[in-house]
Design a protein around this motif. Sequence first.
Motif, PDB file in Angstrom:
ATOM      1  N   SER A   1     -11.166 -13.893   7.710  1.00  8.13           N
ATOM      2  CA  SER A   1     -12.282 -14.720   8.042  1.00  8.13           C
ATOM      3  C   SER A   1     -13.321 -14.135   6.849  1.00  8.13           C
ATOM      4  N   ARG A   2     -13.127 -12.830   6.825  1.00  5.29           N
ATOM      5  CA  ARG A   2     -14.044 -11.762   5.778  1.00  5.29           C
ATOM      6  C   ARG A   2     -13.466 -12.227   4.210  1.00  5.29           C
ATOM      7  N   ARG A   3     -12.031 -12.578   4.328  1.00  6.29           N
ATOM      8  CA  ARG A   3     -11.670 -12.838   2.736  1.00  6.29           C
ATOM      9  C   ARG A   3     -11.995 -14.334   2.324  1.00  6.29           C
ATOM     10  N   CYS A   4     -11.820 -15.048   3.434  1.00  8.37           N
ATOM     11  CA  CYS A   4     -12.464 -16.529   2.926  1.00  8.37           C
ATOM     12  C   CYS A   4     -13.879 -16.708   2.929  1.00  8.37           C
ATOM     13  N   ASN A   5     -14.753 -16.051   3.560  1.00  7.04           N
ATOM     14  CA  ASN A   5     -16.152 -15.909   3.730  1.00  7.04           C
ATOM     15  C   ASN A   5     -16.543 -15.389   2.219  1.00  7.04           C
ATOM     16  N   LYS A   6     -15.886 -14.345   1.749  1.00  5.00           N
ATOM     17  CA  LYS A   6     -16.348 -13.818   0.546  1.00  5.00           C
ATOM     18  C   LYS A   6     -15.885 -14.793  -0.514  1.00  5.00           C
ATOM     19  N   GLU A   7     -14.914 -15.515  -0.605  1.00  2.98           N
ATOM     20  CA  GLU A   7     -14.634 -16.522  -1.590  1.00  2.98           C
ATOM     21  C   GLU A   7     -15.332 -17.759  -1.576  1.00  2.98           C
ATOM     22  N   ASP A   8     -15.670 -17.957  -0.471  1.00  7.36           N
ATOM     23  CA  ASP A   8     -16.958 -19.086  -0.402  1.00  7.36           C
ATOM     24  C   ASP A   8     -18.210 -18.777  -0.547  1.00  7.36           C
ATOM     25  N   GLU A   9     -18.453 -17.284  -0.556  1.00 10.68           N
ATOM     26  CA  GLU A   9     -19.779 -16.707  -0.666  1.00 10.68           C
ATOM     27  C   GLU A   9     -20.858 -17.449   0.476  1.00 10.68           C
ATOM     28  N   VAL A  10     -20.060 -17.277   1.663  1.00 11.67           N
ATOM     29  CA  VAL A  10     -20.950 -17.675   2.827  1.00 11.67           C
ATOM     30  C   VAL A  10     -20.761 -16.587   3.975  1.00 11.67           C
ATOM     31  N   THR A  11     -21.263 -16.652   5.030  1.00 13.51           N
ATOM     32  CA  THR A  11     -21.114 -15.656   6.275  1.00 13.51           C
ATOM     33  C   THR A  11     -20.969 -16.670   7.456  1.00 13.51           C
ATOM     34  N   GLY A  12     -20.606 -16.094   8.604  1.00 17.98           N
ATOM     35  CA  GLY A  12     -20.467 -17.074   9.858  1.00 17.98           C
ATOM     36  C   GLY A  12     -19.079 -16.942  10.389  1.00 17.98           C
ATOM     37  N   HIS A  13     -18.613 -17.871  11.140  1.00 16.18           N
ATOM     38  CA  HIS A  13     -17.228 -17.728  11.871  1.00 16.18           C
ATOM     39  C   HIS A  13     -16.228 -18.758  10.723  1.00 16.18           C
ATOM     40  N   LEU A  14     -15.086 -18.280  11.054  1.00 11.60           N
ATOM     41  CA  LEU A  14     -14.119 -19.218  10.263  1.00 11.60           C
ATOM     42  C   LEU A  14     -13.479 -20.168  11.306  1.00 11.60           C
ATOM     43  N   PHE A  15     -13.233 -19.485  12.444  1.00 10.64           N
ATOM     44  CA  PHE A  15     -12.649 -20.304  13.723  1.00 10.64           C
ATOM     45  C   PHE A  15     -13.641 -20.503  14.661  1.00 10.64           C
ATOM     46  N   GLY A  16     -13.768 -21.835  15.044  1.00  7.17           N
ATOM     47  CA  GLY A  16     -14.501 -22.231  15.989  1.00  7.17           C
ATOM     48  C   GLY A  16     -14.776 -21.683  17.103  1.00  7.17           C
ATOM     49  N   SER A  17     -13.773 -20.970  17.856  1.00  6.21           N
ATOM     50  CA  SER A  17     -13.787 -20.459  19.416  1.00  6.21           C
ATOM     51  C   SER A  17     -12.740 -19.207  19.209  1.00  6.21           C
ATOM     52  N   ARG A  18     -12.467 -18.568  20.308  1.00  5.25           N
ATOM     53  CA  ARG A  18     -11.379 -17.829  20.781  1.00  5.25           C
ATOM     54  C   ARG A  18     -10.256 -18.536  20.820  1.00  5.25           C
ATOM     55  N   PHE A  19      -9.035 -17.867  20.253  1.00  8.92           N
ATOM     56  CA  PHE A  19      -7.665 -18.664  20.384  1.00  8.92           C
ATOM     57  C   PHE A  19      -7.383 -19.092  21.669  1.00  8.92           C
ATOM     58  N   LYS A  20      -6.665 -20.348  21.719  1.00  7.96           N
ATOM     59  CA  LYS A  20      -6.072 -20.514  23.191  1.00  7.96           C
ATOM     60  C   LYS A  20      -4.767 -19.872  23.246  1.00  7.96           C
ATOM     61  N   MET A  21      -4.092 -19.603  24.330  1.00  5.16           N
ATOM     62  CA  MET A  21      -2.675 -18.951  24.744  1.00  5.16           C
ATOM     63  C   MET A  21      -2.244 -19.713  26.015  1.00  5.16           C
ATOM     64  N   ASN A  22      -0.793 -19.823  26.063  1.00  7.60           N
ATOM     65  CA  ASN A  22      -0.124 -20.406  27.097  1.00  7.60           C
ATOM     66  C   ASN A  22       1.116 -19.423  27.187  1.00  7.60           C
ATOM     67  N   ARG A  23       1.472 -19.112  28.458  1.00  9.37           N
ATOM     68  CA  ARG A  23       2.631 -17.994  28.788  1.00  9.37           C
ATOM     69  C   ARG A  23       3.676 -18.971  28.902  1.00  9.37           C
ATOM     70  N   LEU A  24       4.882 -18.480  28.175  1.00  9.80           N
ATOM     71  CA  LEU A  24       6.125 -19.280  28.227  1.00  9.80           C
ATOM     72  C   LEU A  24       7.243 -18.287  28.911  1.00  9.80           C
ATOM     73  N   PRO A  25       7.334 -18.613  30.347  1.00 12.60           N
ATOM     74  CA  PRO A  25       7.968 -17.538  31.390  1.00 12.60           C
ATOM     75  C   PRO A  25       9.532 -17.762  31.002  1.00 12.60           C
ATOM     76  N   THR A  26      10.092 -18.877  30.456  1.00 14.14           N
ATOM     77  CA  THR A  26      11.637 -18.796  30.491  1.00 14.14           C
ATOM     78  C   THR A  26      12.068 -19.534  29.227  1.00 14.14           C
ATOM     79  N   GLU A  27      13.452 -19.109  29.125  1.00 10.12           N
ATOM     80  CA  GLU A  27      13.863 -19.586  27.672  1.00 10.12           C
ATOM     81  C   GLU A  27      13.831 -20.917  27.610  1.00 10.12           C
TER      82      GLU A  27
END
Length: 339
Positions: free
Chosen positions: A130-156
């Motif tokens: 996020s910092r690297r992209c914001n520096k290139e675009d000369e902006v501030t703020g979030h790069l991603f809209g929200s916290r990441f989503k995660m699902n558990r994969l319990p079996t092969e």
Amino acid sequence: MNRTTRGTYLFGVEPVFGRDHRHRRDWFKERMALLARFFCIDVLAYSILSNHWHAVLRNRPDLAAKLTPREVAIRWLSVTSRAKCRNKNGGEITESEIAQIVNDPQALEERRARLSNISWFVRQMCQTLSRRCNKEDEVTGHLFGSRFKMNRLPTEEEILAGMLYVDLNPLRAGLADALDDFAEVSISDRLQTLDGQAANLESWLAPLELEGEVDGKKVVIANKLTTAQIEEQARKREALNERLGCIPMKLEAYQELLWHLAIQSRPELQASDRLPASIFQSPMELGGKTVNLEVLIERHAKMGRRCKSPLDRHTRDAINRRLAAGRISAPLDNTWSTV
């Protein structure tokens, strides 16, 4: 997985202004590879598209528990910003920085736990990007809209379905016509070992299989390494010896499964000259058992519906360009839209 803010194409070509941000996919991949070296996290699969990314990760607290206090300190200092350090990420790690962690038992155990924590892995990956992209675009703020989503994969079986889903993202989105057409996806890296190129046994990407996991026999890796080089690589890997494979399946069988599912979502690929002539000619086994394709296809479809969203404008533009160039004979099925 995670999406960029407001669904903008901060890793691709913007459809409105035409700005090309595809080089940021390399930034993402390089950062993930660096973190995989220091964190006790296995990267099983990944894909980086124009407005989102996917990864299949496995945390390894068993490896973190075996690290010495000094190793914990060095690994942690190697991936953090070191805000109090004059050069921050630059310069060598000092003995005083190491001692500050080693001599504080509570801080030491906290950082040991973080090194095998997926949330901290993703945090260090996304914040730096996020910092690297914001520096290139000369902006501030979030790069991603929200916290990441995660699902558990319990079996092969679930791990296999998740990896297939991630590796097929570029094909389902119409951004590629073959498994190795898209550089920023794990299957493209893995297929290099089938093209006669040297297989890097110390790669940051977890091996699909390890010796003896599939049929109890030594796995022969298709590469140009000499016997002495292979033995040296094996000695280095034996020193770690904690690496795990992703699934007990040969790469050739995994490749066939990917083509099966790709054709399910894009039937026009059956006529592609990129489809290997030898495909679908050998049984596909997972841990010595033949894979039930019907069950796998249904599981894979459910995984797609769980994150179902309509095809966005960027994907439709990509498909229309390919249709205009005569490279696609039929449109994508919206059921298999990218997420």
